[in-house]
Design an enzyme around this catalytic site. Structure first.
Site, mmCIF file in Angstrom:
data_model
loop_
_atom_site.group_PDB
_atom_site.id
_atom_site.type_symbol
_atom_site.label_atom_id
_atom_site.label_comp_id
_atom_site.label_asym_id
_atom_site.label_seq_id
_atom_site.Cartn_x
_atom_site.Cartn_y
_atom_site.Cartn_z
ATOM 1 N N GLY A 1 0.868 -1.339 0.157
ATOM 2 C CA GLY A 1 0.004 -0.062 0.187
ATOM 3 C C GLY A 1 0.895 1.208 0.073
ATOM 4 C CD GLU B 1 0.088 -9.109 0.307
ATOM 5 O OE1 GLU B 1 -0.729 -8.327 0.194
ATOM 6 O OE2 GLU B 1 -0.141 -10.351 0.912
ATOM 7 N N GLY C 1 2.440 -3.054 -5.429
ATOM 8 C CA GLY C 1 2.098 -3.029 -6.489
ATOM 9 C C GLY C 1 2.430 -1.642 -7.320
ATOM 10 N NE ARG D 1 -5.045 5.641 -9.443
ATOM 11 C CZ ARG D 1 -4.684 6.834 -8.911
ATOM 12 N NH1 ARG D 1 -4.256 7.864 -9.815
ATOM 13 N NH2 ARG D 1 -4.705 7.054 -7.766
ATOM 14 C CE1 TYR E 1 -10.809 3.884 -6.477
ATOM 15 C CE2 TYR E 1 -8.757 4.362 -7.812
ATOM 16 C CZ TYR E 1 -9.586 3.632 -7.189
ATOM 17 O OH TYR E 1 -9.404 2.143 -7.254
ATOM 18 C CB CYS F 1 -21.060 9.598 -24.785
ATOM 19 S SG CYS F 1 -20.805 9.973 -26.499
ATOM 20 C CE1 TYR G 1 -4.495 -1.575 -8.516
ATOM 21 C CE2 TYR G 1 -2.870 0.093 -8.000
ATOM 22 C CZ TYR G 1 -3.453 -0.900 -7.609
ATOM 23 O OH TYR G 1 -3.080 -1.961 -6.883
#
Length: 438
Positions: A253, A294, A296, A336, A340, A367, A395
């Site tokens: 994270g 972990e 990413g 994204r 977000y 659209c 992402y």
């Protein structure tokens, strides 16, 4: 001018630099890459990818710790990216059978995978056992019982940990927070002890660890340290009950710089977390458990940009009206911002001092009014100009879709002193309808 981004644009790794006023990736002009591969197009730096992974690995080696650095496949599952990381010794955090098969196809090892996710099907659990996945992170008591039954039919013992939810606020966007009791992930830490007691009595499960992951794009040390404290306290409770833990998975994270964030460096994070666990073990006179992380976004996020071209400009004369710069990338290529309200730095590929800057809402052709990539950006733009959306390696392509029947973009890997390598071709209309039947 070879590295003006170093001070002005910290979200760009060193592989991206302006030369004679034009942005390059390594020795390749992005204008030439746009001509060769068309736009929109994802451009990745292999050097930046490797450097980001090695920052974590080197930090752990310097601490003398037994640590596995896993890559979270969901961030970007391209086979070439997985292959690069497998060659460096990375393990992999997977959340579906599809991701598992990608890792295996790219040369990754099943024993170096952990299988996470709240909704694993029976078929997925069976395939993970048959493939020899190193650890299955269980996220519910229902999943635990189903896995035990499936392992029994295979006459095997599944290596498992339970994902505990420590109720820690990661101070990130609510859609990517995973460690609060209001989130769907894992077992609340006050219920997890009963889960471990039950797992201990199931004949086809082998408890090997405890797992925790609190969210993504975390830019402060304190949430990581608070979660580690709660997990370590929980491990003490487990071991007092006779439940031995071989590894502690503290998730990932770590955030990156999209705009003006200053997240901890990989070295600072590893020193803080590994040092905390080492001190905890030393104070109790016990061996330091194996640690798993972990990551990413922190590995692949800064390594990629989305290259796009300005299709049309819609300037407005009144200051209060919105002026639009319409580019050929859209929300289906980079979700994204729409999902977000995330910020991606938008930069012209050519530095042109002749055109005065003005405020633009940078939008795509899909659209939907939600199809925007950046709002109120001060940019000097002309129709036909190329721009990049920085920090798009994570992402971006992994969340891309075919909405509005738009083919997904090409993806290109750039190595120093080597020709550009197409690692995913642009989709065609035939690709879009190949699975459909009249």
């Amino acid at each position: 001018m070879t590295r003006s981004h170093a001070t002005n644009y910290p979200m760009l790794p060193e592989a991206f630099a302006w030369r004679q006023g034009e942005l390059h990736c390594e020795q390749h002009s992005l204008t030439e890459l746009a001509s060769q591969f068309q736009t929109p197009c994802y451009i990745y730096s292999a050097r930046a990818l490797r450097s980001a992974y090695q920052a974590f690995a080197t930090a752990c080696e310097s601490l003398g710790a037994n640590v596995d650095i896993l890559y979270a496949v969901k961030a970007n599952p391209n086979l070439s990216i997985l292959s690069e990381l497998a060659a460096l010794g990375a393990g992999f955090d997977i959340v579906s059978t599809g991701e598992m098969k990608r890792v295996l196809a790219a040369g990754g090892e099943a024993r170096k995978m952990v299988f996470s996710g709240v909704g694993k099907t029976d078929a997925e659990l069976r395939e993970a056992l048959e493939a020899g996945v190193g650890c299955i992170n269980l996220e519910s008591l229902s999943e635990m019982l189903r896995l035990n039954q499936i392992a029994a039919t295979l006459n095997s013992r599944a290596r498992v940990s339970l994902r505990v939810n420590p109720d820690i606020d990661a101070k990130t966007h609510p859609y990517i927070s995973t460690g609060l009791k209001s989130n769907k992930f894992g077992l609340p830490i006050d219920q997890a002890l009963q889960g471990y007691r039950q797992a201990k009595d199931l004949s086809h499960l082998q408890i090997i660890g405890v797992d925790c992951h609190i969210g993504s794009q975390i830019t402060e040390l304190s949430p990581f340290l608070d979660a580690a404290d709660r997990v370590l306290t929980f491990v003490e409770v487990l071991e007092a009950q006779g439940i031995q833990i071989d590894h502690i998975d503290l998730g990932g994270g770590l955030g990156i710089c999209y705009h003006d964030e200053t997240p901890p460096s990989p070295e600072a994070l590893m020193q803080a977390l590994v040092g905390k666990v080492q001190a905890w073990a030393s104070a109790r006179g016990r061996p330091v458990p194996k640690l798993i992380f972990e990551f990413g976004r922190a590995i692949v996020g800064a390594a990629g940009v989305l290259l796009s071209r300005v299709v049309a400009l819609k300037p407005q004369s009144s200051p209060e009206a919105t002026s639009f710069a319409i580019i050929d990338a859209a929300m289906n290529d980079l979700m994204r911002p729409s999902l977000y309200e995330a910020w991606h730095e938008i930069l012209p590929v050519r530095q042109d001092a002749t055109e005065s800057a003005r405020s633009w809402d940078v939008v795509g052709p899909v659209c939907e009014s939600g199809d925007w990539l950046g709002r109120q950006r001060q940019l000097s733009l002309r129709e036909g100009d190329l721009v990049i959306l920085a920090s798009a390696g994570a992402y971006g392509s992994s969340m891309a879709s075919n909405y509005n029947s738009r083919p997904r973009p090409a993806e290109v890997m750039i190595e120093p002193d080597a020709p550009p390598r197409l690692i995913r071709r642009r989709e065609t209309y035939e690709d879009l309808v190949s699975a459909e039947r009249l």
